[in-house]
Design a protein around this motif. Structure first.
Motif, short mmCIF file in Angstrom:
data_model
loop_
_atom_site.label_atom_id
_atom_site.label_comp_id
_atom_site.label_asym_id
_atom_site.label_seq_id
_atom_site.Cartn_x
_atom_site.Cartn_y
_atom_site.Cartn_z
N ASN A 72 -5.09 6.99 10.00
CA ASN A 72 -3.95 6.07 10.10
C ASN A 72 -2.63 6.83 10.30
N ALA A 111 -0.10 6.68 13.52
CA ALA A 111 1.33 6.37 13.36
C ALA A 111 2.19 7.46 14.00
N ASP A 118 3.39 10.65 5.94
CA ASP A 118 3.53 10.99 7.36
C ASP A 118 4.91 10.60 7.86
N MET A 136 6.23 1.00 8.87
CA MET A 136 5.99 -0.44 9.03
C MET A 136 7.20 -1.23 8.55
N ASN A 194 -0.55 -6.02 8.29
CA ASN A 194 -1.53 -4.95 8.38
C ASN A 194 -2.28 -4.69 7.08
N LYS A 211 -8.47 -7.89 11.67
CA LYS A 211 -9.46 -7.71 12.73
C LYS A 211 -10.68 -8.56 12.53
N GLY A 227 -13.48 -0.46 10.91
CA GLY A 227 -12.04 -0.32 10.79
C GLY A 227 -11.44 -1.01 9.58
N GLY A 242 -10.52 0.81 7.30
CA GLY A 242 -10.10 2.11 6.81
C GLY A 242 -9.25 2.16 5.56
N PHE A 243 -8.07 1.58 5.63
CA PHE A 243 -7.13 1.76 4.53
C PHE A 243 -7.72 1.38 3.18
N THR A 282 5.54 6.85 6.36
CA THR A 282 4.78 6.17 5.31
C THR A 282 4.30 7.17 4.27
P1 ADP Z 1 -7.19 0.48 11.24
O1 ADP Z 1 -6.61 1.83 10.97
O2 ADP Z 1 -8.61 0.54 11.66
O3 ADP Z 1 -6.33 -0.37 12.11
P2 ADP Z 1 -6.55 0.06 8.49
O4 ADP Z 1 -6.96 -0.96 7.50
O5 ADP Z 1 -6.84 1.47 8.14
O6 ADP Z 1 -7.25 -0.32 9.84
O7 ADP Z 1 -5.02 -0.09 8.79
C1 ADP Z 1 -4.48 -1.33 9.14
C2 ADP Z 1 -3.18 -1.16 9.86
O8 ADP Z 1 -2.16 -0.75 8.97
C3 ADP Z 1 -3.19 -0.12 10.94
O9 ADP Z 1 -3.70 -0.61 12.14
C4 ADP Z 1 -1.70 0.22 11.05
O10 ADP Z 1 -1.05 -0.74 11.87
C5 ADP Z 1 -1.22 0.04 9.65
N1 ADP Z 1 -1.12 1.34 8.98
C6 ADP Z 1 -2.02 1.89 8.14
N2 ADP Z 1 -1.61 3.10 7.74
C7 ADP Z 1 -0.43 3.35 8.37
C8 ADP Z 1 0.50 4.45 8.38
N3 ADP Z 1 0.29 5.57 7.68
N4 ADP Z 1 1.62 4.31 9.13
C9 ADP Z 1 1.84 3.19 9.86
N5 ADP Z 1 1.01 2.14 9.89
C10 ADP Z 1 -0.12 2.21 9.16
#
Ligand code: ADP
Length: 628
Positions: free
Chosen positions: A46, A50, A88, A93, A101, A107, A133, A135-136, A182
């Protein structure tokens, strides 16, 4: 907490996750994880996205804050306090983006993810998480509460703090944050304390994220080596690292089947790293080769310009994933200009050649791999044949077929076929139908089997559209064994004598009268060995399989007329001739003729109704049992 403080004027707002989100978090927090370490891969991924975005914005002259800020990912850990922080200097955001997000299932893939888990009752492992995805949220595998502090790179942005324990709600408050980007911080669970150890963090970064294009620091130490993978020479690439890179860019959970580094200098200059997936992407399966929205990533001078660049490859090759990086485009070109640029056309042409050469090399040097590839992507090659005329010859060499001389699951190329065919054989024969077993049982094959002539067995539905379009290979015409004009003169008649001419003529004539309009002609067969009759196509008629396919698409197509071939050495035909001599009005003769014809139709799957067939069969059984 940090130097950031709540401005005090705005309250902390509490939000509820959407229902699906709760389910998802619950799954992540309470399931068994086999690879909790992948949370770090996801957070780095992520952060890297970014940073790519902000780098692109900066270079395309969009307004951003902190234009000069170094692009980097910084991790800090405290093994005593068990705290983990990853920061980072990426795009950050806005408040709306935070909500969109990190607060909703953005998604459709996420829901698919939960569905897959339920259906397969799989353990929630890292691979699955990455694939869909989510991920977070994987961070909740290692902590009970996460704080995200972020500030968008847009001019006049504010800082925000998002906080959640993954229990159904999250809060957002406005904060002072000096720099864009972030910062994600949390306290590790006791069971995850290993992730506060320096060696462990370094190990994970090396394993999953070594190729990340921005420096990743742990304290002062840079953990990754940031020469982009596609900038390295083949000898500098390690399979493991390359495979991780593939999974990262292609969102695949499996290793690629193979990869190809490309470096081109000359009319255009570019480097590329291309991947062959192990399995066909889902849309290829359910939308028949539709690869509309795929393509490798396009970089210009190491800056990511397009995630899925369709213009880098012809459509039929868009299942290939990877990166293409060129010096020959300007960074702030628009999508439309990229599309019509002669540089792109040149790159596409070179890449297509390289890719087809790569397939050929695989076929030569790693036949097992090629087989796996062909099973997954064979249909694509066939589509290419009818769309990419410049590379037609290369694509024809890649075709593989089953034949009467291959074992199940083994294949022959046109080249092999043509090299091993007998000196007096002038044509390449094929036979199309719905399955190998059905094809092998067909009477039309009898002559070929007896004479030891190889016949290609085509059971892929696309084949009937592709193969006839090849016309000839190595000056040898390709011919359906259904065609009536195959020269069987070399056939030596043995055993039973065929009917004498004076009997043959009236018998064939009676067949014609009996079958009437439905049939083009009835002729003596030279191809049959053990069957009494068979159906073939006229000289200009289309292959029966082709007709079936066309009917499926256009149901009011009038049926093409076929030719019935009669094996005049066969006992049934000889008996019919005998009955005819005794009493040419015997109704049983006509019943038998109709039955033979419909039997041949039935064999090909071309008999629309079996009612009459069955009542005639009973009539014949009755006649046969009567005489006993
Ligand atoms: P993915 O990375 O697969 O899109 P995530 O759940 O990991 O799914 O993240 C969701 C969204 O949150 C990302 O698509 C991005 O828009 C935003 N995001 C996550 N981490 C960051 C970051 N470090 N800086 C900016 N935006 C972020």
């Amino acid at each position: 907490m940090s130097e950031n403080t709540n401005t005090g004027t705005l309250p902390v707002q509490e939000f509820e996750y959407k229902a699906e989100m709760k389910q998802l978090l619950d799954l992540i927090v309470h399931s068994l994880y086999t690879h909790p370490e992948i949370y770090l891969r996801e957070l780095i991924s992520n952060a890297s996205d970014a940073l790519s975005k902000v780098r692109f914005n900066a270079l395309t002259d969009q307004e951003i804050i902190d234009r000069e800020a170094a692009l980097a990912i910084r991790i800090s850990i405290d093994p005593k306090e068990l705290t983990f922080v990853i920061e980072d200097s990426g795009v950050g955001m806005t408040e709306e983006e935070l909500i969109a997000n990190l607060g909703t299932v953005a998604k459709s893939g996420t829901l698919g993810f939960m569905q897959a888990l339920k259906e397969q009752q799989k353990e929630l492992d890292g691979n699955l998480i990455g694939q869909f995805g989510v991920g977070f949220y994987s961070v909740f595998m290692v902590t009970d509460e996460v704080t995200v502090e972020t500030r968008s790179a847009r001019p006049d942005s504010d800082g925000y703090r998002w906080r959640s324990s993954g229990q159904g709600t999250y809060t957002i408050e406005k904060i002072d944050k000096a720099e864009r980007g972030t910062k994600i911080s949390f306290k590790l669970k006791e069971t995850s304390k290993e992730f506060a150890e320096e060696y462990r963090v370094e190990q994970i970064v090396k394993k999953y994220s070594n190729f990340v294009d921005f420096p990743i620091y742990l304290g002062e130490k840079q953990l990754n080596s940031i020469t982009a993978l596609w900038q390295r020479s083949k000898s500098e690439l390690k399979d493991e690292e390359v495979n991780e890179f593939y999974k990262f860019i292609a969102n695949d959970y499996q290793d690629p089947l193979d990869y190809l580094p490309v470096s081109v200098e000359g009319m255009v200059t570019f480097k590329a790293l291309l991947f062959l997936p192990t399995e066909a992407p889902p849309e290829m399966l359910y939308r028949q080769g539709d690869l509309e929205n795929r393509g490798p990533q396009l970089y210009v001078k190491k800056v990511l310009i397009q995630q899925e660049c369709r213009d880098l490859l012809p459509e039929y090759l868009r299942f290939i994933a990877g990166v293409v990086d060129t010096e020959d485009l300007s960074l702030n070109v628009s999508r439309e200009i990229v599309q019509s640029s002669p540089v792109m056309a040149k790159i596409r042409q070179i890449l297509t050649g390289k890719i087809l050469g790569w397939f050929e090399t695989l076929a030569q040097e790693q036949p097992e791999k090629f087989k796996t590839f062909y099973k997954a992507f064979g249909p694509v090659i066939k589509i290419g044949l009818n769309t990419d005329f410049t590379n037609r010859d290369k694509l024809i060499e890649l075709l593989r077929f089953e034949s009467t001389k291959t074992e199940v699951d083994e294949y022959v190329t046109l080249k092999e076929y043509s090299e091993r065919m007998g000196a007096d054989q002038k044509e390449i024969y094929y036979h199309s139908g719905s399955s190998r077993a059905q094809l092998l049982a067909h009477p039309n094959l009898e002559y070929f089997q007896k004479m030891g002539i190889e016949v290609l067995l085509l059971s892929d539905p696309v084949d009937v559209f592709v193969i006839p379009s090849i016309h000839e290979y190595d000056k040898k015409p390709l011919k359906s064994i259904e065609k009536a004009d195959i020269d069987f003169s070399s056939q030596k008649k043995d055993a039973a004598e065929p009917l004498a001419e004076n009997l043959l003529k009236p018998i064939l004539q009676l067949f014609r009268e009996t079958l009437g309009e439905g049939i083009e002609d009835v002729i003596e067969s030279h191809r049959l060995v053990s069957s009494p009759v068979t159906l073939v196509s006229g000289k200009n008629g289309i292959d029966s399989q082709m007709e079936k396919m066309m009917k499926m698409m256009k149901s009011d197509l009038p049926p093409g007329k076929r030719i019935l071939e009669v094996n005049t050495s066969h006992p049934i035909i000889r008996n019919l001739a005998g009955m005819y001599m005794a009493n040419e009005h015997n109704p049983l003769i006509r019943t038998a003729m109709k039955q033979l014809y419909e039997g041949a139709l039935l064999l090909e799957g071309g008999l629309d109704s079996t009612t009459e067939f069955l009542s005639r069969m009973n009539e014949l059984i009755e006649a046969a049992t009567l005489s006993r």
